[in-house]
Each structure stands twice: as C-alpha cells, then as structure tokens.
Design an enzyme around this catalytic site. Structure first.
Site, PDB file in Angstrom:
ATOM      1  CB  THR A 186      33.936 -32.262   9.590  1.00  0.00           C
ATOM      2  OG1 THR A 186      32.879 -31.949   8.708  1.00  0.00           O
ATOM      3  CG2 THR A 186      34.555 -33.571   9.160  1.00  0.00           C
ATOM      4  CD  GLU A 239      36.197 -33.424   5.533  1.00  0.00           C
ATOM      5  OE1 GLU A 239      35.942 -32.201   5.464  1.00  0.00           O
ATOM      6  OE2 GLU A 239      35.329 -34.290   5.736  1.00  0.00           O
ATOM      7  CE  LYS A 295      21.501 -38.305  -8.573  1.00  0.00           C
ATOM      8  NZ  LYS A 295      21.410 -38.310  -7.108  1.00  0.00           N
ATOM      9  CD1 TRP A 339      21.828 -35.652 -12.079  1.00  0.00           C
ATOM     10  CD2 TRP A 339      23.791 -34.693 -11.552  1.00  0.00           C
ATOM     11  NE1 TRP A 339      22.686 -36.638 -11.676  1.00  0.00           N
ATOM     12  CE2 TRP A 339      23.896 -36.086 -11.351  1.00  0.00           C
ATOM     13  CE3 TRP A 339      24.893 -33.887 -11.281  1.00  0.00           C
ATOM     14  CZ2 TRP A 339      25.069 -36.687 -10.893  1.00  0.00           C
ATOM     15  CZ3 TRP A 339      26.056 -34.485 -10.831  1.00  0.00           C
ATOM     16  CH2 TRP A 339      26.137 -35.876 -10.634  1.00  0.00           C
TER      17      TRP A 339
HETATM   18  P1  AMP Z   1      32.877 -27.496   6.476  1.00  0.00           P
HETATM   19  O1  AMP Z   1      33.780 -28.662   6.447  1.00  0.00           O
HETATM   20  O2  AMP Z   1      31.913 -27.528   7.615  1.00  0.00           O
HETATM   21  O3  AMP Z   1      33.633 -26.223   6.400  1.00  0.00           O
HETATM   22  O4  AMP Z   1      31.946 -27.570   5.205  1.00  0.00           O
HETATM   23  C1  AMP Z   1      32.489 -27.644   3.920  1.00  0.00           C
HETATM   24  C2  AMP Z   1      31.381 -27.575   2.908  1.00  0.00           C
HETATM   25  O5  AMP Z   1      30.762 -26.279   2.937  1.00  0.00           O
HETATM   26  C3  AMP Z   1      31.879 -27.722   1.498  1.00  0.00           C
HETATM   27  O6  AMP Z   1      32.098 -29.074   1.150  1.00  0.00           O
HETATM   28  C4  AMP Z   1      30.744 -27.067   0.711  1.00  0.00           C
HETATM   29  O7  AMP Z   1      29.657 -27.959   0.552  1.00  0.00           O
HETATM   30  C5  AMP Z   1      30.310 -25.943   1.615  1.00  0.00           C
HETATM   31  N1  AMP Z   1      30.968 -24.692   1.184  1.00  0.00           N
HETATM   32  C6  AMP Z   1      32.119 -24.175   1.630  1.00  0.00           C
HETATM   33  N2  AMP Z   1      32.404 -23.013   1.007  1.00  0.00           N
HETATM   34  C7  AMP Z   1      31.410 -22.794   0.117  1.00  0.00           C
HETATM   35  C8  AMP Z   1      31.120 -21.778  -0.858  1.00  0.00           C
HETATM   36  N3  AMP Z   1      31.909 -20.727  -1.015  1.00  0.00           N
HETATM   37  N4  AMP Z   1      30.002 -21.914  -1.601  1.00  0.00           N
HETATM   38  C9  AMP Z   1      29.170 -22.961  -1.440  1.00  0.00           C
HETATM   39  N5  AMP Z   1      29.380 -23.956  -0.544  1.00  0.00           N
HETATM   40  C10 AMP Z   1      30.478 -23.874   0.226  1.00  0.00           C
END
Ligand code: AMP
Length: 541
Positions: free
Chosen positions: A185, A331, A439, A444
C-alpha cells in the site's frame, strides 16, 4: 474442554478444490490483451492452475517464495492467484500504475523470484530489470503468436511454459496461517508497506464478503469485478465468487472503458459488479452519450473513495441499478463496512435516504470497530461525534511485511487513518483521512463532505478540498475545481452553491479552477501534492 470437530485448515487450495468439484462447469469470461473474448470453465481454469504449479516447480520456485504478478483482471491472473498460493508460495500482486521507483522498491523489498507480466507492461519491466537483481526471470502472460521480441532476461511465454506441463499436481498440505498473498500500500509518506495475507485470513474474508448484506453472491449471479486484482485481492471477488460458484466476467485491460463494460454486461448478462467511483462515472457517461442501457444489471458496489450521490441516483433513476457503498483498506483485506439498507431505511424520505446511502455502511461480522478522540477515548455512535477509526479482526494486519514492530496500538487495535462518525444504526460515515482534516479556528472541517457537495454541482467534473494555512484561522479550506467547460462557472457561483448545504463557517474561503488534479497510483486524490502546490496560496479577502 475442546469441541470434537475436525481440524481442517482454511486454505485457498480448499476454495479451488471445492469450486472445481462442485461448480466445475461454471464459466469465466475474460478480455485479455491478446484475446477480446476468452471463455473457459472453472474446471479448465483450475486444470491450467495445476499446469502452472508444475511450471513453477520446474522453474525452481519453492514454498515461501514471492512470485509477482503485474497483470489485469483475466483468467490467467486467476490461475496465478490459485496456482501460486496453493503451492505454498506468495502471490505478490503489483500495481502497474505505481511510480518506477516504487515498483523497483517493492519488487526488491519482497525479494520476488519471478515476475508474471501482462504484455502491456513488458516495456516497463525492460526499463527496470537491471535494478531488479534478485528476479530470476520473467513470464509474459500471452501465447507464442503474441510473444513480443523482448530483452527481458530469462523470459518465458506463459502459454508455452504451462503447455509443457502435466495438469496433474498434488498441492501441498498447508498450514492455514501460512502467507498466501502480498500487496503493498503506497502511503502518502515513506516507502510503500507490504500487507501479507494468510490462507486463513483470506478464507474468512471470503465467507464474509459473500454474505447477503455484503456482496450477496449467489450461484445464479454473473459477477464482473472491475476492482483491479492488483489492488487488495480485487476486494476478494476472485475468491468469493469461486467459493459460491458464480459466473465471472473479467474485463482485462478494458476496465476503464465504458463501451467495453456495457457490451460485456449486455452480452454476458452481468447482474453484479464492483469498482471505484471513476469506473462508474465512465460507464454512466458512456450510457448517457450512446443511449445504451444495461437491463441485466441489478446492483453495483462502489468503494475505495467517496462516491458522489448524484452518480448513485443516476444509476438508480435511469438504469434501475442500486449502488452500495463499501469501505475498507489494503490492511483489512479489504472489507470493513458495507452499506446495505434495511427495509425501513429504504422507505425514508428522499433527502434522508440520500444521506444514508452515501455512508460507508455497517461493520461486517469479523471487523470490530470503534471511533476515538485525540486522547484515545471511545466516542459514542450518535452520528455526531467524529473520531479516528480503529479496527481489529482476523483479516486485519498486525505487522507490515518485514517490519520489526507491530502496527497496532497497545490494546491491539489498528488505526486506519480515517476519521468518521457512526450513527445509532451503526452506519459509519467517513468524513476524512486523519491527515486531511482541516482545522479551522480549533474546529474540524471535513474535506470529503465539501468535495461531495462540490461534485454535486452540474458544472463540476472533479473537486478537491485541502486545508491551507491562514493568518487568522490557522487553516481554511481551499477548493480546487475542474469545471465541465473552462469558464462555465464563476468563483462566486461555485461558493454560493455551498450556502445552506454545509455550516456557513465550512464554506471554502477560496476556489481555484484547474485543468487537472493529481492522483495516487490507486486513483485517489493526492492531497499531499495538492497541499504542496498551493501552500503559498494568497487568500482573497
Ligand atoms: P487502499 O488501502 O488503497 O484501498 O485505501 C484505503 C483508503 O481508501 C481508506 O482508508 C479510505 O481512506 C479510502 N476509502 C476506501 N473506501 C472508501 C469509501 N467507501 N469512502 C471513502 N473513502 C474510502
């Protein structure tokens, strides 16, 4: 006293053996770089996975070795998923959109022994190969007639390689805790981090993903996963569909092409699909311009980033397709929450329904979740209190690959880096990434909420909101907008759009119209780059 039950390991091999035995006639349809329409049965696919397992052995690969894939969603990639993991090796799926330095870093860090590469990414690896001393050779995912004239060292043609092998293979008995797959990641700081999945975590996640209030996969479904298989196991579809026996349609390199997706849906009678918001925007745009329809399609899963409600409504109103929002991360294998509405929720007035359908949904059994304040104090699920999201569960990481230390807090929770509220129906609403929260004057502001509001404007193609330092308020939100047409909307009109839709002090202090916005390799807005570019922004009074 222990229960008196058999101790059968939960392995990916068991999914394959079951699917082969019980659903052997089910179909997998693929678009590949060398074939616009490939059709095979599960039985044929797994026969080739056994040939591949023999080939890996002939290449000298051993249990515990990392074997990399740089590939699209197609039948060969599925063969690799099962052939590699079931051989006790680790299937390291690589995102080809990463920067070259990141690719070099992760291939070397993972100590990949062999790289299985799609035709399209051969030039990329030809450029990089001298920096990858540990890679013994490359296997190009094609047949002889399409095999490129390549200078990749020790290059093999996939079809020739497996054709030379028997389709009989005795897969080893594996410990369920053995590593099965690896996905890096790319964080916004530092080097990418490897998340190492186990057979057990994958099988448990696979059961959960198939549940009725999650992907709701049935043997009668035709599923087209558009989430790349190089990104968090394609959200687990390549396992769950086989466990259930659903027909699979895989769009290969054409996953971002609305016309191909529409044709595949109609020809194969696809009724379910899953992908990131940009894919659905592309399909919707194609449907709108071509006047085509997708009558077989029933539901879509959207995740990976926030999806504008206008997209969800357009699919429902124009095409009778319901969109489910889902949240997770690399993760977490990735599933954490899923938006599946109760009958009572579906009957709510439109404005209330619009708010709920945009939420990321309820936690899935297997994922324990809490939100905490800055002092790690747990916050109530009242829909108002916003805090950092922490999770724990059997398909959630406890340490990054080759890291010395655990990535959990003292109580064993993993901090996701997301900020959210959770309402009394247990529906989570992601309001930000911890580091993207703005902020202002000690309070927030949610950048995601402002972005969602901005993209609902008909003249806005894409929007980003970042916090930029401000002499009076510490930080204020700056809105960046890609307009549908240059000059189609003024700054004053854009900012007036927020009136009455968000708290007045949330309204961005300025707007800048741009031609493009930077994205990460997984298609998310790169807020870090945006903040860097606009850090000296002069606020207009
Ligand atoms: P990844 O590990 O590249 O799949 O990224 C994960 C991150 O994508 C999460 O921690 C969120 O910040 C964002 N994310 C995943 N699903 C959503 C969702 N349905 N709405 C908003 N953000 C999301």
């Amino acid at each position: 006293m222990n229960g008196l039950m058999m101790d059968m390991p939960l392995t990916i091999t068991s999914i394959m053996n079951f699917a082969n035995k019980v659903h052997g006639d089910q179909e997998v349809v693929s678009v590949t770089a060398d074939n616009p329409l490939h059709r095979c049965t599960y039985r044929q696919l797994f026969s080739r996975a056994r040939q591949l397992a023999n080939a890996l052995k002939s290449l000298g690969a051993e249990q515990g070795d990392c074997i990399a894939t740089l590939a699209w969603n197609d039948h060969r990639h599925i063969e690799l998923y099962y052939g590699i993991s079931s051989s006790g090796m680790i299937c390291h799926t690589i995102n080809p959109r990463l920067f070259e330095e990141q690719l070099e870093y992760i291939i070397n860090h993972a100590e990949d022994q062999w790289v299985f590469v799609d035709l399209m990414f051969v030039p990329l690896l030809e450029k990089l190969q001298d920096k990858l001393p540990g890679v013994k050779g490359f296997v190009v995912l094609t047949g002889e007639s399409h095999m490129p004239n390549t200078n990749l060292r020790n290059a093999h043609c996939y079809e020739t390689l497996i054709a030379a092998e028997s389709d009989q293979f005795e897969f080893p008995e594996l410990d369920e805790n053995q590593a099965s797959a690896l996905c890096y990641t790319s964080g916004t700081t530092g080097n990418p981090k490897g998340v190492l999945y186990s057979h057990r975590s994958t099988v448990l996640h696979c059961y959960a993903a198939a549940l009725p209030d999650v992907f709701n996969i049935s043997v009668n479904d035709t599923m087209m996963p558009i989430v790349p298989m190089f990104h968090v196991n394609g959200w687990g579809n390549a396992y769950s569909c086989f466990m259930i026996g659903a027909k699979m349609v895989l769009p290969g390199p054409k996953m971002g092409d609305g016309e191909t997706l529409c044709n595949l849906i109609n020809r194969e009678k696809v009724n379910k699909s899953a992908g990131v918001p940009t894919i659905w925007m592309a399909l919707l745009q194609y449907l709108e311009t071509s006047g085509e329809s997708v009558p077989s399609l029933e539901s879509l899963v959207v995740g990976g980033a926030a999806c504008p409600v206008s997209i969800m409504k357009a699919f429902e109103e124009k095409h009778n397709v319901w969109m489910h929002n889902a949240w997770g991360m690399t993760e977490m294998s990735p599933l954490g929450t899923f938006n599946s509405l109760s009958t009572a929720q579906k009957q709510l007035p439109e404005e209330e329904l619009d708010i709920i359908r945009q939420k990321a949904g309820r936690p899935i059994f297997g994922v324990d979740m809490k939100i905490v304040d800055a002092n790690d104090k747990e916050l109530p699920w009242d829909g108002e209190s916003s805090g950092a999201v922490k999770v724990r569960g059997p398909w959630i990481t406890n340490r990054y690959f080759k890291a010395e230390e655990s990535n959990l807090d003292a109580d064993g929770w993993f901090e996701t880096g997301d900020v959210a509220t959770i309402d009394s129906s247990s529906f989570m609403n992601i309001t930000d990434r911890t580091k993207d929260v703005i902020k202002s004057g000690g309070e927030w502001i949610s950048s995601i909420e402002l972005e969602n509001c901005a993209v609902d404007h008909p003249q806005v193609t894409e929007a980003a909101v970042v916090g930029i330092s401000h002499p009076r308020w510490t930080e204020r939100p700056l809105l960046l907008v890609i307009p549908q047409e240059p000059g189609s909307i003024s700054a004053a009109e854009m900012l007036a759009w927020f009136d009455g839709k968000v708290a007045s002090w949330w309204i961005p202090s300025d707007v800048v119209f741009v031609e493009s916005l930077p994205h990460t390799a997984t298609g998310k807005l790169s807020k870090k780059d945006i903040r860097e570019e606009f850090k000296h922004h002069q606020w207009t009074e």
